[in-house]
Design a protein around this motif. Structure first.
Motif, PDB file in Angstrom:
ATOM      1  N   PHE A 131     -23.510   0.740 -31.994  1.00 31.67           N
ATOM      2  CA  PHE A 131     -22.522   1.228 -31.049  1.00 31.67           C
ATOM      3  C   PHE A 131     -21.234   0.418 -31.207  1.00 31.67           C
ATOM      4  O   PHE A 131     -21.267  -0.800 -31.338  1.00 31.67           O
ATOM      5  CB  PHE A 131     -23.048   1.132 -29.616  1.00 31.67           C
ATOM      6  CG  PHE A 131     -24.068   2.191 -29.285  1.00 31.67           C
ATOM      7  CD1 PHE A 131     -23.726   3.538 -29.338  1.00 31.67           C
ATOM      8  CD2 PHE A 131     -25.357   1.843 -28.939  1.00 31.67           C
ATOM      9  CE1 PHE A 131     -24.672   4.527 -29.054  1.00 31.67           C
ATOM     10  CE2 PHE A 131     -26.303   2.816 -28.646  1.00 31.67           C
ATOM     11  CZ  PHE A 131     -25.960   4.165 -28.708  1.00 31.67           C
ATOM     12  N   VAL A 228     -29.341   1.888 -31.199  1.00 29.82           N
ATOM     13  CA  VAL A 228     -29.340   3.348 -31.097  1.00 29.82           C
ATOM     14  C   VAL A 228     -30.751   3.881 -30.865  1.00 29.82           C
ATOM     15  O   VAL A 228     -30.954   4.814 -30.076  1.00 29.82           O
ATOM     16  CB  VAL A 228     -28.724   3.984 -32.361  1.00 29.82           C
ATOM     17  CG1 VAL A 228     -28.832   5.500 -32.306  1.00 29.82           C
ATOM     18  CG2 VAL A 228     -27.267   3.584 -32.500  1.00 29.82           C
ATOM     19  N   PHE A 231     -31.671   3.063 -27.331  1.00 27.58           N
ATOM     20  CA  PHE A 231     -30.910   3.983 -26.481  1.00 27.58           C
ATOM     21  C   PHE A 231     -31.604   5.340 -26.402  1.00 27.58           C
ATOM     22  O   PHE A 231     -31.792   5.897 -25.311  1.00 27.58           O
ATOM     23  CB  PHE A 231     -29.500   4.135 -27.048  1.00 27.58           C
ATOM     24  CG  PHE A 231     -28.633   5.145 -26.344  1.00 27.58           C
ATOM     25  CD1 PHE A 231     -27.821   4.757 -25.292  1.00 27.58           C
ATOM     26  CD2 PHE A 231     -28.626   6.467 -26.743  1.00 27.58           C
ATOM     27  CE1 PHE A 231     -27.013   5.689 -24.638  1.00 27.58           C
ATOM     28  CE2 PHE A 231     -27.837   7.402 -26.090  1.00 27.58           C
ATOM     29  CZ  PHE A 231     -27.025   7.023 -25.047  1.00 27.58           C
ATOM     30  N   ASP A 232     -32.002   5.860 -27.540  1.00 27.30           N
ATOM     31  CA  ASP A 232     -32.639   7.179 -27.587  1.00 27.30           C
ATOM     32  C   ASP A 232     -33.967   7.168 -26.828  1.00 27.30           C
ATOM     33  O   ASP A 232     -34.287   8.114 -26.090  1.00 27.30           O
ATOM     34  CB  ASP A 232     -32.858   7.600 -29.045  1.00 27.30           C
ATOM     35  CG  ASP A 232     -33.189   9.072 -29.176  1.00 27.30           C
ATOM     36  OD1 ASP A 232     -32.402   9.898 -28.686  1.00 27.30           O
ATOM     37  OD2 ASP A 232     -34.244   9.388 -29.746  1.00 27.30           O
ATOM     38  N   TYR A 235     -33.232   7.033 -23.092  1.00 23.85           N
ATOM     39  CA  TYR A 235     -32.761   8.342 -22.634  1.00 23.85           C
ATOM     40  C   TYR A 235     -33.950   9.257 -22.336  1.00 23.85           C
ATOM     41  O   TYR A 235     -34.012   9.894 -21.274  1.00 23.85           O
ATOM     42  CB  TYR A 235     -31.851   8.982 -23.681  1.00 23.85           C
ATOM     43  CG  TYR A 235     -31.518  10.426 -23.387  1.00 23.85           C
ATOM     44  CD1 TYR A 235     -30.522  10.749 -22.465  1.00 23.85           C
ATOM     45  CD2 TYR A 235     -32.203  11.456 -24.020  1.00 23.85           C
ATOM     46  CE1 TYR A 235     -30.227  12.075 -22.174  1.00 23.85           C
ATOM     47  CE2 TYR A 235     -31.916  12.785 -23.741  1.00 23.85           C
ATOM     48  CZ  TYR A 235     -30.933  13.089 -22.812  1.00 23.85           C
ATOM     49  OH  TYR A 235     -30.650  14.400 -22.517  1.00 23.85           O
ATOM     50  N   TYR A 262     -24.782   0.949 -24.605  1.00 25.78           N
ATOM     51  CA  TYR A 262     -23.692   1.863 -24.966  1.00 25.78           C
ATOM     52  C   TYR A 262     -22.352   1.165 -24.748  1.00 25.78           C
ATOM     53  O   TYR A 262     -21.559   1.511 -23.880  1.00 25.78           O
ATOM     54  CB  TYR A 262     -23.799   3.133 -24.113  1.00 25.78           C
ATOM     55  CG  TYR A 262     -23.033   4.308 -24.663  1.00 25.78           C
ATOM     56  CD1 TYR A 262     -23.487   4.983 -25.787  1.00 25.78           C
ATOM     57  CD2 TYR A 262     -21.869   4.765 -24.057  1.00 25.78           C
ATOM     58  CE1 TYR A 262     -22.803   6.075 -26.294  1.00 25.78           C
ATOM     59  CE2 TYR A 262     -21.176   5.855 -24.550  1.00 25.78           C
ATOM     60  CZ  TYR A 262     -21.651   6.501 -25.679  1.00 25.78           C
ATOM     61  OH  TYR A 262     -20.966   7.595 -26.185  1.00 25.78           O
ATOM     62  N   GLU A 265     -18.741   4.125 -28.440  1.00 24.51           N
ATOM     63  CA  GLU A 265     -19.379   5.263 -29.100  1.00 24.51           C
ATOM     64  C   GLU A 265     -20.056   4.824 -30.396  1.00 24.51           C
ATOM     65  O   GLU A 265     -19.721   3.781 -30.979  1.00 24.51           O
ATOM     66  CB  GLU A 265     -18.358   6.358 -29.379  1.00 24.51           C
ATOM     67  CG  GLU A 265     -17.841   7.019 -28.116  1.00 24.51           C
ATOM     68  CD  GLU A 265     -17.190   8.347 -28.399  1.00 24.51           C
ATOM     69  OE1 GLU A 265     -16.298   8.388 -29.275  1.00 24.51           O
ATOM     70  OE2 GLU A 265     -17.562   9.345 -27.752  1.00 24.51           O
ATOM     71  N   TYR A 266     -20.975   5.634 -30.868  1.00 26.98           N
ATOM     72  CA  TYR A 266     -21.726   5.341 -32.092  1.00 26.98           C
ATOM     73  C   TYR A 266     -20.764   5.188 -33.270  1.00 26.98           C
ATOM     74  O   TYR A 266     -19.994   6.096 -33.587  1.00 26.98           O
ATOM     75  CB  TYR A 266     -22.733   6.463 -32.352  1.00 26.98           C
ATOM     76  CG  TYR A 266     -23.493   6.318 -33.651  1.00 26.98           C
ATOM     77  CD1 TYR A 266     -24.484   5.357 -33.796  1.00 26.98           C
ATOM     78  CD2 TYR A 266     -23.227   7.148 -34.731  1.00 26.98           C
ATOM     79  CE1 TYR A 266     -25.188   5.216 -34.977  1.00 26.98           C
ATOM     80  CE2 TYR A 266     -23.926   7.024 -35.915  1.00 26.98           C
ATOM     81  CZ  TYR A 266     -24.897   6.059 -36.032  1.00 26.98           C
ATOM     82  OH  TYR A 266     -25.595   5.917 -37.216  1.00 26.98           O
ATOM     83  N   LYS A 279     -22.902  10.649 -33.289  1.00 24.62           N
ATOM     84  CA  LYS A 279     -21.916  10.174 -32.312  1.00 24.62           C
ATOM     85  C   LYS A 279     -21.816  11.148 -31.142  1.00 24.62           C
ATOM     86  O   LYS A 279     -21.826  10.743 -29.970  1.00 24.62           O
ATOM     87  CB  LYS A 279     -20.557  10.016 -33.001  1.00 24.62           C
ATOM     88  CG  LYS A 279     -19.423   9.603 -32.079  1.00 24.62           C
ATOM     89  CD  LYS A 279     -18.106   9.541 -32.855  1.00 24.62           C
ATOM     90  CE  LYS A 279     -16.921   9.316 -31.946  1.00 24.62           C
ATOM     91  NZ  LYS A 279     -15.635   9.331 -32.697  1.00 24.62           N
ATOM     92  N   LYS A 281     -24.061  13.415 -30.275  1.00 24.52           N
ATOM     93  CA  LYS A 281     -25.351  13.460 -29.572  1.00 24.52           C
ATOM     94  C   LYS A 281     -25.457  12.325 -28.554  1.00 24.52           C
ATOM     95  O   LYS A 281     -25.851  12.539 -27.404  1.00 24.52           O
ATOM     96  CB  LYS A 281     -26.499  13.360 -30.579  1.00 24.52           C
ATOM     97  CG  LYS A 281     -27.883  13.318 -29.937  1.00 24.52           C
ATOM     98  CD  LYS A 281     -28.963  13.020 -30.956  1.00 24.52           C
ATOM     99  CE  LYS A 281     -30.307  12.803 -30.282  1.00 24.52           C
ATOM    100  NZ  LYS A 281     -31.360  12.376 -31.232  1.00 24.52           N
ATOM    101  N   CYS A 282     -25.106  11.102 -28.966  1.00 27.67           N
ATOM    102  CA  CYS A 282     -25.178   9.946 -28.067  1.00 27.67           C
ATOM    103  C   CYS A 282     -24.211  10.100 -26.897  1.00 27.67           C
ATOM    104  O   CYS A 282     -24.531   9.735 -25.764  1.00 27.67           O
ATOM    105  CB  CYS A 282     -24.880   8.660 -28.838  1.00 27.67           C
ATOM    106  SG  CYS A 282     -26.154   8.185 -30.020  1.00 27.67           S
ATOM    107  N   GLN A 285     -25.735  12.540 -24.439  1.00 26.85           N
ATOM    108  CA  GLN A 285     -26.857  11.911 -23.740  1.00 26.85           C
ATOM    109  C   GLN A 285     -26.371  10.938 -22.671  1.00 26.85           C
ATOM    110  O   GLN A 285     -26.865  10.949 -21.539  1.00 26.85           O
ATOM    111  CB  GLN A 285     -27.753  11.182 -24.750  1.00 26.85           C
ATOM    112  CG  GLN A 285     -28.574  12.102 -25.632  1.00 26.85           C
ATOM    113  CD  GLN A 285     -29.383  11.342 -26.656  1.00 26.85           C
ATOM    114  OE1 GLN A 285     -28.973  10.294 -27.152  1.00 26.85           O
ATOM    115  NE2 GLN A 285     -30.553  11.865 -26.992  1.00 26.85           N
TER     116      GLN A 285
END
Length: 376
Positions: A131, A228, A231-232, A235, A262, A265-266, A279, A281-282, A285
């Motif tokens: 990130f 990431v 993070f996923d 989520y 976060y 941004e990615y 980017k 997608k994150c 989310q």
């Protein structure tokens, strides 16, 4: 398969090694020390077996080279009898050994040691951060001044990390990274980059392994975390918790960790075109969860935290109207007329300056009705 080189004149013993060590591929056998270190580097071995009782096989420069960590390889001494010392040290670094005549039991023991110390050594905890920008942390500290051989090598590693759990085809990589090079040159660049990335990761003592498959490469992590991926996972957990109406404090605790991850941004500060899908997608989310948490704060009558989170979103995404409208409604709950008007004026200025447009009709209508209520 682990790549190995053997330096020994005994062809029978070499054959036995080859047959018994099933997960080791002997790429070259030298019957003497008559080779250069550059030749060895081109072979890219991960293990080197050297007979230390054959004077013509002992390569002193090689031993010193490895002990100084300048070659990506581990040394295993071959001994002709048990009279030699049980443990050999090079510059105080322990070196593995095997003793002739070899037995299956001895080689099985060696393979266990190789699995523990060479394939899966005790790597320190390492964090991969994607990130905002790509950086690596060990023991909580950023690794600064990493000497990437080329910018393409760095990009290659990041791309493989993005596709963790997948085998990325070689033809995809050469087309992505070296589209203007000839096919032979592009593949040479790819192989050289993979070699130098492996060498760099080994020197940094980071548990990222790049496994070679027939048509591509796959990364494998050992004691490595990735922001990431965490993070996923968070989520998915939070969305599941919301559906199951889990305790709100649990949700907020998990969201605070998600927000901490976060930090931007990615790959926000990287120029790679291929990052855009992830980017986006994150972003979706994060905003989806953040809006739900704001609503949760409102339901708890915790307007202060709802405002603080909305301000965080505005800082991350100053060109989205959501945070301005959310803040207008939240400040209205507080009876803070000044900040309601300030947010509306900020929104108008932003939309005009950036897009030469005005707030949408629903926001305009809300604001006009709010104004009437203040002077009713």
């Amino acid at each position: 398969m682990i790549r190995a080189v053997v330096i020994d004149r005994d062809e029978t013993s070499v054959q036995f090694l080859s047959e018994q060590l099933t997960n080791i591929h002997i790429v070259k056998v030298f019957t003497s020390n008559a080779f250069t270190l550059q030749t060895l580097e081109k072979l890219r071995p991960e293990i080197i077996f050297m007979n230390i009782h054959e004077p013509t096989c002992i390569h002193i420069d090689l031993i010193q080279y490895i002990s100084n960590h300048q070659l990506l390889a581990h040394l295993v001494f071959i001994k002709e009898d048990e009279q030699a010392l049980a443990q050999t040290y090079v510059h105080e670094t322990p070196v593995k050994y095997i003793v002739k005549p070899y037995t299956k039991k001895q080689l099985e023991k060696l393979m266990i040691e190789i699995n523990d110390d060479i394939i899966y050594p005790n790597y320190p905890v390492t964090e991969l951060c994607l990130f905002k920008y790509f950086h690596i942390k060990k023991a909580g500290n950023n690794l600064l001044n990493i000497k990437w051989r080329t910018a393409k090598a760095r990009e290659l590693l990041i791309y493989l990390i993005q596709h963790y759990g997948e085998t990325v085809r070689k033809d995809v990589l050469v087309e992505l990274l070296w589209p203007d090079a000839s096919v032979d040159k592009a593949y040479d660049n790819l192989y050289a980059s993979i070699y130098y990335i492996r060498k760099l990761l080994s020197e940094l003592h980071i548990g990222i392994h790049i496994n070679t498959h027939v048509n591509g490469y796959e990364v494998e992590f050992h004691n490595v975390t990735c922001d990431v991926m965490e993070f996923d996972q968070l989520y998915e957990e939070i969305m599941s918790d919301i559906r199951q109406e889990v305790d709100k404090q649990v949700l907020i605790h998990k969201f605070n960790r998600l927000k901490q991850l976060y930090s931007g941004e990615y790959l926000e500060e990287e120029s790679y075109v291929w990052k855009e899908h992830l980017k986006e997608k994150c972003r979706i989310q994060f905003l989806s969860i953040a809006r739900k948490i704001i609503q949760l704060f409102i339901e708890q009558d915790d307007v202060t935290n709802a405002i603080l989170l909305s301000l965080d979103i505005q800082k991350l995404y100053p060109y989205m109207d959501y945070s301005y409208f959310a803040l207008m409604k939240l400040y209205s709950k507080y009876g803070d007329m000044e900040n309601v008007e300030r947010q509306y004026m900020k929104l108008k200025a932003m939309l005009y300056d950036e897009f030469n447009t005005e707030p949408n009709e629903s926001i305009k209508m809300w604001y006009q009705n709010w104004i009437k209520m203040q002077y009713a």
